[in-house]
Design an enzyme around this catalytic site. Structure first.
Site, PDB file in Angstrom:
ATOM      1  N   PRO A 174     -15.618  -5.141   1.762  1.00  0.00           N
ATOM      2  CA  PRO A 174     -17.169  -5.559   2.643  1.00  0.00           C
ATOM      3  C   PRO A 174     -18.526  -4.642   2.185  1.00  0.00           C
ATOM      4  O   PRO A 174     -19.403  -4.729   2.014  1.00  0.00           O
ATOM      5  CB  PRO A 174     -17.052  -5.927   4.053  1.00  0.00           C
ATOM      6  N   LEU A 175     -17.874  -2.610   1.796  1.00  0.00           N
ATOM      7  CA  LEU A 175     -19.043  -1.539   1.040  1.00  0.00           C
ATOM      8  C   LEU A 175     -19.301  -2.008  -0.477  1.00  0.00           C
ATOM      9  O   LEU A 175     -19.005  -0.629  -1.127  1.00  0.00           O
ATOM     10  CB  LEU A 175     -18.840  -0.808   1.210  1.00  0.00           C
ATOM     11  N   GLY A 176     -18.093  -3.398  -1.020  1.00  0.00           N
ATOM     12  CA  GLY A 176     -17.750  -3.433  -1.979  1.00  0.00           C
ATOM     13  C   GLY A 176     -17.008  -1.925  -3.086  1.00  0.00           C
ATOM     14  O   GLY A 176     -17.942  -1.202  -4.083  1.00  0.00           O
ATOM     15  N   ARG A 177     -15.822  -1.523  -2.107  1.00  0.00           N
ATOM     16  CA  ARG A 177     -14.938  -0.563  -2.646  1.00  0.00           C
ATOM     17  C   ARG A 177     -15.708   0.322  -2.265  1.00  0.00           C
ATOM     18  O   ARG A 177     -16.074   1.818  -3.399  1.00  0.00           O
ATOM     19  CB  ARG A 177     -14.933  -0.246  -3.736  1.00  0.00           C
ATOM     20  N   GLY A 178     -17.303   0.456  -1.618  1.00  0.00           N
ATOM     21  CA  GLY A 178     -17.693   2.284  -1.191  1.00  0.00           C
ATOM     22  C   GLY A 178     -19.132   1.956  -2.766  1.00  0.00           C
ATOM     23  O   GLY A 178     -19.693   2.974  -1.615  1.00  0.00           O
ATOM     24  N   TYR A 223       0.619  -1.406  -0.314  1.00  0.00           N
ATOM     25  CA  TYR A 223       0.059   0.318   0.203  1.00  0.00           C
ATOM     26  C   TYR A 223       0.751   1.625  -0.205  1.00  0.00           C
ATOM     27  O   TYR A 223       1.800   1.548   0.907  1.00  0.00           O
ATOM     28  CB  TYR A 223      -0.949   0.340   1.144  1.00  0.00           C
ATOM     29  N   GLY A 260     -23.667   3.166  -2.028  1.00  0.00           N
ATOM     30  CA  GLY A 260     -25.098   5.060  -2.333  1.00  0.00           C
ATOM     31  C   GLY A 260     -24.257   6.226  -3.135  1.00  0.00           C
ATOM     32  O   GLY A 260     -25.071   7.008  -3.458  1.00  0.00           O
TER      33      GLY A 260
END
Length: 295
Positions: A183-187, A36, A191
């Site tokens: 877990p948030l789908g890359r944001g 990273y 929404g």
């Protein structure tokens, strides 16, 4: 990762404040990697946990040898792993790493060689537990035969469920925990992401799922259900991942990334959310509607 690169502008001070707030709220797992931002993120995490090391289970990774912004090799040769571990310890400012991952299946070594080197690091006291990332069932079994694997880290969310068929059975068989990244789908599942307006420096611009608006129906469905339940879309998405442990038959630990205290506090609050059977069923069906691969 996002505190150092990949998701737009970063702020060292905001990142440190966010990690400190996470510790104050009882978050105990901090996850980073030597890849990273070419080690920057390990230095940042190390500074943030200084003086509070005993509150943290510290996880980092090796195996992605970055030679440029878009140039890298997936390495697992024993000498490289041992040198990388020493470098990570130095950047983090600690005397041991709690969970050390092989970041990806290596291209230049057999998995047994890589895990063998990591097992030696366990004996030396430099790491406590061994993890793998993005492996299938066959590789996990082969690795586990050399030394017990504590956790497998893979992308897992409402719209990313590939691991259920690629490694799920082996996780259950061996009793290996799943650490769910993105877990948030890359944001996307929050929404708040307009895929047509991602800034030039955003790494998601290169991902197939973010080059189409066809997936907006998934974000819309999550948002609608969240509004009905009285929670945020991000909290609903995290609650779904946390609940999957019962279905997968192994512990599931989501690691949502954020750069701001506001979103961190929202994410932590999701730990107390439970889904009804109907809510879970609605979310379960969304993965089938995903358009585009993960990479």
């Amino acid at each position: 990762m996002g505190m150092s690169e990949g998701y737009g502008p970063t702020s060292w001070d905001d990142a440190i404040a966010t990690i400190h707030r996470a510790l104050d709220l009882g978050v105990t797992l901090i996850d980073t990697a030597d890849a990273y931002a070419f080690g920057h993120n390990e230095v940042l995490v190390g500074r943030a946990v200084a003086g509070r090391r005993d509150e943290v289970q510290l996880a980092t990774k090796t195996g992605i040898d970055r030679m440029g912004a878009d140039t890298w090799a997936l390495r697992g040769d024993p000498g490289y792993i041992k040198r990388a571990c020493d470098a990570s310890l130095l950047r983090l400012g600690v005397d041991h790493i709690d969970l050390y991952y092989l970041h990806r299946p290596p291209q230049n070594a057999e998995i047994e060689e890589s895990v063998g080197a990591m097992a030696e690091l366990v004996k030396e006291g430099k790491i406590r537990h061994i993890g793998l990332s993005e492996v299938n069932g066959e590789l996990l079994r082969r690795a586990h035969a050399v030394h017990p694997v504590t956790a497998v880290q893979s992308e897992y969310s409402i719209w990313s469920r590939d691991l259920e068929t690629t490694v799920g059975e082996a996780l259950r068989e061996l009793g290996v925990a799943l650490v769910a990244y993105s877990p948030l789908g890359r944001g996307f599942l929050t929404g708040t992401v307009d895929v047509t307006a991602l800034p030039a420096g955003d790494a998601r611009r290169r991902l197939p799922r973010f080059r189409t608006t066809d997936n907006d129906v998934i974000a819309d469905a999550v948002r609608t259900l969240a509004e009905t339940k009285g929670v945020t879309p991000a909290q609903l998405a995290l609650a779904w991942v946390q609940a999957r442990g019962a279905h997968l038959g192994v512990p599931v630990v989501p690691i949502p990334g954020t750069k701001r205290v506001k979103w961190l506090e929202q994410n932590v609050a999701a730990a107390g959310i439970e889904l009804t059977a109907d809510e879970a069923a609605t979310l379960d069906g969304l993965a089938a509607r995903t358009v585009g691969g993960r990479y």
